[in-house]
Write a protein that holds these residues in place. Structure first.
Motif, mmCIF file in Angstrom:
data_model
loop_
_atom_site.group_PDB
_atom_site.id
_atom_site.type_symbol
_atom_site.label_atom_id
_atom_site.label_comp_id
_atom_site.label_asym_id
_atom_site.label_seq_id
_atom_site.Cartn_x
_atom_site.Cartn_y
_atom_site.Cartn_z
ATOM 1 N N TYR A 1 0.799 -1.209 0.044
ATOM 2 C CA TYR A 1 -0.007 -0.079 -0.156
ATOM 3 C C TYR A 1 0.984 1.013 -0.050
ATOM 4 O O TYR A 1 0.587 2.062 -0.594
ATOM 5 N N LEU A 2 1.677 1.191 0.674
ATOM 6 C CA LEU A 2 2.720 2.191 0.845
ATOM 7 C C LEU A 2 3.175 2.605 -0.434
ATOM 8 O O LEU A 2 3.747 3.854 -0.957
ATOM 9 N N PRO B 1 0.266 9.700 -6.937
ATOM 10 C CA PRO B 1 0.135 10.027 -5.550
ATOM 11 C C PRO B 1 0.996 11.151 -5.317
ATOM 12 O O PRO B 1 1.853 11.793 -5.927
ATOM 13 N N ALA C 1 5.316 10.339 -1.373
ATOM 14 C CA ALA C 1 5.381 10.406 -2.904
ATOM 15 C C ALA C 1 6.606 11.333 -3.051
ATOM 16 O O ALA C 1 7.370 10.932 -3.877
ATOM 17 N N ARG D 1 -0.160 2.977 -3.004
ATOM 18 C CA ARG D 1 -1.166 4.129 -2.504
ATOM 19 C C ARG D 1 -2.478 4.089 -3.077
ATOM 20 O O ARG D 1 -3.350 4.952 -3.315
ATOM 21 N N ASP D 2 -2.790 2.723 -3.203
ATOM 22 C CA ASP D 2 -4.544 2.496 -3.914
ATOM 23 C C ASP D 2 -4.703 1.235 -3.416
ATOM 24 O O ASP D 2 -4.248 0.315 -3.513
#
Length: 999
Positions: A357-358, A504, A509, A361-362
């Motif tokens: 996820y990191l 992101p 980011a 980011r979705d």
């Protein structure tokens, strides 16, 4: 937007498109894999380690009263000669001590234990008539004679005497435990059976002109019970039984010996407990101990379950005031260790999802590999079940490591699909074409990782058996991951990634962009200055090679199994009572540790292996949650407590999980040759050199040659002249010195031995032997000194043989900071100047396994790198691409060596697994970059452009595969220190913590 697939890619495109076009098919196939895995999980065997026990059989022969030299010459060598011809024997070791011979056979891994036992039994049967007449029938046990029990129990009573308690254990307990599936033998400690003691008065015998032989002959008929047939007539059939048994001390006292001389005239008869040969104390209370020995190739967990069920069933029927308690159980550690690895598996899966996820980011994109991961891992259980493996610590460790590897394939596929979606492609087109672009990379990495892990399975010896399951399970998991990544992942991506992904934003980011730009500029500088990069790489490799020589080499790191064992030795020749009193003083010195709660149980045995000067203590520690100190720290206090008792030597032992013979005893070796005297002299010189080297703590003989022995030399001619039967002399001496069992009589259905002994005027001084009376041919009574002379000398209490050759064993503890490998090398150097002609050193225990593992691991690394290179060359159809990828492997290993040195870790079995895993990960990352660079070259890009673009695009999946195992590894670092004190924790969780520290 459409893209025409390159020539030759139609099959890959069709394969991926099939599952994107038919999502139900993809879902059903993967669901079936999960269902099959869950079904297999129910039936698969659960154990601590893979079944790597070498088939081992022990032959134990008892020859009461015989000296070690007699046992060695007349029993041990005969048995060895017989069993050496049995098919499949790999090694033979033997031990000859007072009254007992033990021969241990190790067979090859492919030998069936039951068949081997039958072959050994047949071989022994052919030489039974060559053994001494008074020797017992050899016992054949399907276990190592040096095996430590996996469970120890104590039976204590406040109402029963020791002989009654022993009878209870013999009649009701020991057989129930021995009948549990997988139990090879049940050892007894501290038992005292009921016997008729016929205590001779030598003066009374001599005054009446009788000898010990006369009494023995009279007692031989004490259990007369003969079949007399039956009385038949036309109307009846009556069975006739003729008996003349003696069942009470009064009956024995009235026994007529000769010429109106009755037994009461020359002896006293009593019914009571036999003299102790061993003594047991459980937490300071005397009782009878039981040690459960597991069969080779049996399961500790199932044995523990069966023994506990038997104990629960028996406890309800025990007499009032009698208890049977399990004082130690290896299964507690095993269950806790398995639970700990299961927790690690769950946490690793969570870390994987968080890292995904990191980077992505979705949540939709993160959910896709999160779904594919359990499918591959659960499906691996199917493979484990089908090939007959078990769920154990090593296979679970393989699954924990596979948690990141199986998701890597999904990451590569998903990241490429996400990138295509960001370029504006539709969901289905991005899924099909994105998967097609990395299809070859996924297959290549799968084949490469399998080429890394499978060679682990071909390590020689016991370690090869351990890691056979580890290597194959990792290969299974990686293979399934590629199938799931190429079928389920594109289908899910085509359905879940509905909208175009936005770029992101935020701190993460920003950090990612800065890192990517820094990497790009650094890479450009390296490409502009290749000579500097090569020089720096060579210097770093040279430094790592130097650092490699500074790393300690050992078999396994120290474990905390919440249990400490201690072998105690008193001076040779002391009595059992003396040794028991000294062990009791150790218990008193350990009382502060019991009061603090660090030690829960003290299980103390006096008189191990028939030696009255030896003892053995098993200390069960409190769970981790209930103590602040480590097992190693407590072991130092235990050794100190033993050292405070004078004339006693105690060594705390901390065995490991590999169940290696002699594990936990430091450095064990033997000098093997042809002559015991020469070997003993050379070993003495070697031990002095080891003491002076400063690397060893208390180097010592396994059996010091300081046992006092009196040799009785009989003048045969003189005895013949006087008409003295020298065979009767041996019986007389054994009866008067040790006590001799004449016959068993039955009282109320129980067999009670009749022992002939002399304690009225005990023979406890060498000069007393000269006054043992003998009868001459003309009926006169003369002392033994007329025909015999006495000579006192010192001998070893035990005589050992390795590979059918005489051997002298020695042991040494290691000073802090000294590794087992370093110690082994030093002893080999010191021995060169003292070895007799034809003699050699033979490593034993952990040292032997370490030596075998060291050479095998180097060979495995060599084969792994060679196989990877060949697989890569075949996949890329290019030797140059393979060389490029393999060039990174030595640098990765160099980094690992520096890491081992900086963290103070050792090169052991588990760190070697990590190094082999590193080879696979390095090759995997190299494939991702090189394969994409080749793809760009095929599209017309220059070499420099292809390199820069491939590394830039593949940076994110490479970093994702790197961050996942690194983050998971931090979890093990957190568990290196003891957890805070929490009273609610159990002993199982204590053992689990120790398992995490081992990994």
């Amino acid at each position: 937007m459409t893209t025409q697939p390159p020539s030759g890619q139609d099959s890959k495109l069709a394969f991926t498109a099939l599952f994107v076009r038919r999502p139900i098919l993809a879902a059903v196939l993967n669901t079936l894999l999960v269902v099959a895995g869950l079904a297999a999980l129910v039936g698969v065997e659960v154990r601590e380690l893979p079944d790597v026990d070498r088939p081992t059989i022990s032959v134990r022969t008892t020859y009461e009263g015989a000296a070690p030299e007699t046992i060695d010459q007349e029993v041990t060598q005969t048995v060895e000669g017989a069993v050496a011809r049995v098919s499949g024997v790999k090694s033979i070791s033997s031990n000859s001590q007072f009254g007992t011979s033990r021969v241990t056979l190790e067979f090859g891994d492919n030998v069936d234990l039951a068949v081997a036992a039958n072959d050994v039994r047949d071989a022994i049967g052919r030489v039974t008539n060559q053994l001494p007449d008074d020797a017992d029938e050899p016992q054949i046990i399907k276990a190592d004679s040096d095996s430590q029990p996996i469970m120890r129990l104590a039976v204590t009573s406040s109402t029963l005497s020791m002989e009654d308690l022993t009878k209870l254990v013999d009649d009701e307990i020991i057989d129930r435990l021995a009948a549990v599936d997988g139990v090879a033998d049940v050892e007894l400690y501290g038992d005292q059976e009921k016997v008729f003691r016929v205590d001779l008065n030598q003066a009374a015998l001599a005054s009446r002109g009788l000898t010990v032989t006369d009494v023995s002959n009279a007692l031989a008929s004490a259990a007369l019970d003969v079949p007399a047939g039956s009385l038949k007539s036309t109307t009846q059939d009556i069975v006739v039984r003729a008996t003349a048994s003696l069942t009470k001390p009064e009956d024995f006292s009235n026994l007529l010996i000769k010429n109106n001389i009755r037994l009461r005239d020359v002896a006293t008869v009593m019914l009571g407990a036999d003299d102790e040969s061993t003594s047991l104390r459980s937490n300071g209370v005397q009782g009878v101990g039981l040690g459960v020995i597991r069969q080779a190739q049996s399961n500790t967990l199932s044995i523990s379950t069966g023994v506990k069920a038997a104990v629960d069933a028996m406890s309800a029927n025990l007499p009032e005031g009698t208890r049977i308690v399990v004082t130690s159980d290896d299964a507690v550690f095993i269950e806790g260790a398995l639970h700990e690895v299961e927790l690690a598996l769950g946490l690793s899966a969570i870390i994987v999802v968080v890292v995904l996820y990191l980077f992505l980011r979705d949540w939709r994109a993160t959910l896709i590999p999160a779904i594919t991961m359990p499918v591959a891992l659960i499906g691996t259980i199917v493979a484990i079940y089908m090939v007959g493996f078990s769920v154990n610590i090593l296979t679970l460790l393989a699954i924990v490591l596979a948690t990141g590897l199986v998701v890597d394939d999904a990451i590569v596929v998903l990241e490429n699909i996400v990138r295509r979606r960001a370029e504006g492609m539709g969901p289905r087109a991005a899924a099909v074409l994105g998967t097609q672009e990395v299809f070859f990379a996924v297959i290549a990495t799968t084949a490469t990782l399998a080429a890394v892990f499978i060679p682990l399975s071909f390590l020689p010896g016991q370690l090869g058996g351990l890691f056979r399951e580890f290597g194959f399970v990792l290969a299974f998991a990686v293979g399934l991951s590629s199938i799931v990544a190429l079928t389920l992942c594109p289908m899910l991506a085509s359905r879940m990634l509905k909208e175009g992904l936005k770029e992101p934003t935020g701190p993460l980011a920003w950090f990612g962009n800065v890192f990517a730009s820094t990497y790009k500029s650094t890479l450009s500088a390296c490409l502009n200055n290749p000579l500097i990069v090569i020089v720096v790489a060579l210097i770093f490799s040279g430094l790592s090679w130097i650092a490699f020589g500074m790393i300690q080499d050992e078999l396994t790191p120290r474990e905390d199994r919440a249990s400490i064992m201690m072998r105690v030795t008193a001076p040779q020749g002391v009595s059992l009572e003396y040794t028991r009193d000294q062990l009791q003083r150790i218990e008193e010195n350990l009382q502060p540790l019991r009061d603090s709660g660090e030690i829960r149980n003290i299980y103390s045995i006096t008189g191990m292996n028939g030696s009255s000067n030896t003892g053995f203590m098993v200390l069960t520690l409190a769970p981790w949650a209930d103590r602040e100190r480590t097992q190693n720290q407590i072991a130092a206090d235990v050794t100190s407590a033993a050292n405070r008792v004078p004339a006693l030597r105690g060594n705390a032992m901390q065995p490991n999980s590999l169940r290696i013979r002699g594990a936990g005893n430091g450095l064990q070796m033997a000098m093997v040759g042809s002559n015991y005297a020469a070997l003993t002299e050379a070993t003495q010189k070697l031990l002095l050199s080891m003491e002076e080297s400063g690397l060893f703590d208390t180097p010592r003989f396994d059996n010091e040659p300081n046992q006092a022995q009196i040799s009785v030399s009989i003048d045969r001619e003189r005895a013949s002249d006087l008409g003295i039967d020298i065979t009767g002399l041996s019986r007389a001496m054994q009866s008067l010195l040790e006590g001799r069992s004449i016959v068993d009589v039955f009282v109320d259905g129980d067999a009670i031995p009749v022992r002939l002994l002399s304690s009225t005027r005990p023979i406890n001084d060498p000069t007393d032997l000269e006054n043992v009376f003998l009868k001459t041919g003309d009926g006169k009574i003369v002392p033994m000194s007329v025909i015999a002379t006495l000579k006192e000398n010192a001998v070893a209490p035990q005589l050992n043989r390795e590979q059918q050759l005489p051997s002298v064993g020695f042991t040494a503890n290691l000073k802090d900071g000294v590794s087992l490998g370093e110690a082994l090398q030093k002893v080999n150097e010191l021995s060169q100047s003292v070895l007799p002609a034809g003699a050699r050193l033979l490593p034993l225990g952990e040292a032997a396994t370490l030596e075998e593992n060291s050479s095998g691991m180097l060979l495995t690394f060599g084969f792994a790198i060679a196989i990877i290179f060949l697989v890569l060359a075949a996949q890329f159809e290019s030797v140059l691409s393979s060389v490029i990828i393999m060039t990174t492997v030595p640098l990765g290993l160099a980094c690992a060596v520096i890491a081992l040195l900086v963290t103070g870790s050792s090169l052991n079995v588990y760190s070697q697994i990590g190094l082999v895993l590193l080879v696979g990960v390095m090759a995997k990352n190299g494939i991702l970059i090189v394969e994409f660079a080749n793809h760009l070259r095929d599209q017309g890009a220059t070499v420099r452009e292809a390199i820069e673009k491939a590394t830039s695009i593949r940076l994110r999946p490479v970093m994702m595969t790197m961050m996942r195992p690194s983050s998971a590894a931090c979890r093990w670092c957190w568990r290196r220190e003891p957890a805070p004190k929490r009273a609610s924790r159990s002993a199982g969780s204590s053992s689990a913590d120790s398992a995490s520290r081992r990994w």
